[in-house]
Enzyme design. Sequence first.
Site, PDB file in Angstrom:
ATOM      1  CB  ALA A 201     -50.331  57.218 -46.139  1.00  0.00           C
ATOM      2  CB  THR A 202     -53.703  60.971 -43.789  1.00  0.00           C
ATOM      3  OG1 THR A 202     -54.823  60.183 -44.218  1.00  0.00           O
ATOM      4  CG2 THR A 202     -53.411  62.034 -44.831  1.00  0.00           C
TER       5      THR A 202
ATOM      6  CB  SER B  53     -57.947  57.904 -39.655  1.00  0.00           C
ATOM      7  OG  SER B  53     -57.906  57.176 -40.853  1.00  0.00           O
TER       8      SER B  53
ATOM      9  CB  THR C 117     -55.491  52.565 -55.203  1.00  0.00           C
ATOM     10  OG1 THR C 117     -55.343  52.545 -56.606  1.00  0.00           O
ATOM     11  CG2 THR C 117     -54.408  53.401 -54.582  1.00  0.00           C
TER      12      THR C 117
ATOM     13  CB  SER D 271     -49.651  55.872 -38.301  1.00  0.00           C
ATOM     14  OG  SER D 271     -50.927  55.516 -37.756  1.00  0.00           O
TER      15      SER D 271
HETATM   16  N1  SAH Z   1     -55.251  53.326 -40.572  1.00  0.00           N
HETATM   17  C1  SAH Z   1     -54.160  54.126 -41.086  1.00  0.00           C
HETATM   18  C2  SAH Z   1     -54.592  54.780 -42.387  1.00  0.00           C
HETATM   19  C3  SAH Z   1     -53.458  55.147 -43.260  1.00  0.00           C
HETATM   20  S1  SAH Z   1     -53.972  55.892 -44.810  1.00  0.00           S
HETATM   21  C4  SAH Z   1     -53.781  55.189 -40.074  1.00  0.00           C
HETATM   22  O1  SAH Z   1     -54.689  55.736 -39.468  1.00  0.00           O
HETATM   23  O2  SAH Z   1     -52.599  55.461 -39.889  1.00  0.00           O
HETATM   24  C5  SAH Z   1     -54.399  54.495 -45.789  1.00  0.00           C
HETATM   25  C6  SAH Z   1     -53.332  53.453 -45.913  1.00  0.00           C
HETATM   26  O3  SAH Z   1     -53.785  52.481 -46.846  1.00  0.00           O
HETATM   27  C7  SAH Z   1     -52.011  53.965 -46.455  1.00  0.00           C
HETATM   28  O4  SAH Z   1     -51.036  53.650 -45.513  1.00  0.00           O
HETATM   29  C8  SAH Z   1     -51.812  53.216 -47.764  1.00  0.00           C
HETATM   30  O5  SAH Z   1     -50.461  52.882 -48.019  1.00  0.00           O
HETATM   31  C9  SAH Z   1     -52.657  51.981 -47.530  1.00  0.00           C
HETATM   32  N2  SAH Z   1     -53.125  51.307 -48.732  1.00  0.00           N
HETATM   33  C10 SAH Z   1     -53.680  51.861 -49.834  1.00  0.00           C
HETATM   34  N3  SAH Z   1     -53.962  50.916 -50.766  1.00  0.00           N
HETATM   35  C11 SAH Z   1     -53.585  49.722 -50.219  1.00  0.00           C
HETATM   36  C12 SAH Z   1     -53.611  48.365 -50.674  1.00  0.00           C
HETATM   37  N4  SAH Z   1     -54.084  48.038 -51.871  1.00  0.00           N
HETATM   38  N5  SAH Z   1     -53.167  47.408 -49.834  1.00  0.00           N
HETATM   39  C13 SAH Z   1     -52.669  47.717 -48.608  1.00  0.00           C
HETATM   40  N6  SAH Z   1     -52.593  48.975 -48.123  1.00  0.00           N
HETATM   41  C14 SAH Z   1     -53.050  49.971 -48.917  1.00  0.00           C
END
Ligand code: SAH
Length: 217
Positions: A41-42, A44, A201, A73
């Site tokens: 994960a990142t 944003s 996903t 995060s």
């Molecule tokens: N807003 C966060 C974005 C993290 S990246 C930030 O800026 O730190 C996207 C996140 O979506 C990841 O942490 C991943 O684990 C989560 N994610 C992906 N698919 C998901 C799902 N089906 N349900 C819940 N979280 C999900």
Amino acid sequence: MAENGLITNDRVKQAMLAVDRGHYCAQSPYQDAPQEIGWSATISAPHMHARAAESLLPFLHANARVLDIGSGSGYLTHVLANLVGDRGRIVGIDHVQGLVDLAKGNMSRSEAGRRLLETEKVQFVTGDGRRGWAEGAPYDAIHVGAAAKEMHQAIIDQLKAPGRCFIPIGSGEQYIYVIDKDEQGNISKNKLFGVRYVPLTDQKYYSSNYSYADTLH
Ligand code: SAH
């Protein structure tokens, strides 16, 4: 960012200044770029968080209920908490338990963050955000931090009337959509701009075939 027009609203500027991004990402926290946070994960880029916060701002009332799907995060969850009053409530949901724990740990690194958790103004939960989080619904504002293949009906259903959802949609090309539900429950969609988010996903996608090269936006 404000000087360069990437933040245009002073409340959003103050809400972001009040959160140390260094508590939420280990490397180059003060660059306007996404960073890896583990589990494929990142976090944003700050300009994307600013856009999301500014878009949702008209719905972030003092007592607003807010859902941050893919909270990762926890940084934006904290910023959103700063934009509602003491009686507002923010739920951050992520499907990776390690990231839910990370977000709580990150938030605990400041006194203000610890207070958000202790008072339960912010709650981090584990679950599939494609189903929203019914326990806290309906929400004035829903932020989705990962790219959905489609607009999931559960998320729309959990929006208040009126309410707003900020969501990246698309599996090849992705675009930010702002979905509004008006007082009568009518839905309107506004397609904004192209982005690159990690996908919203199944969990197995994250543990196996995911490449960091795909995560930058
Ligand atoms: N807003 C966060 C974005 C993290 S990246 C930030 O800026 O730190 C996207 C996140 O979506 C990841 O942490 C991943 O684990 C989560 N994610 C992906 N698919 C998901 C799902 N089906 N349900 C819940 N979280 C999900």
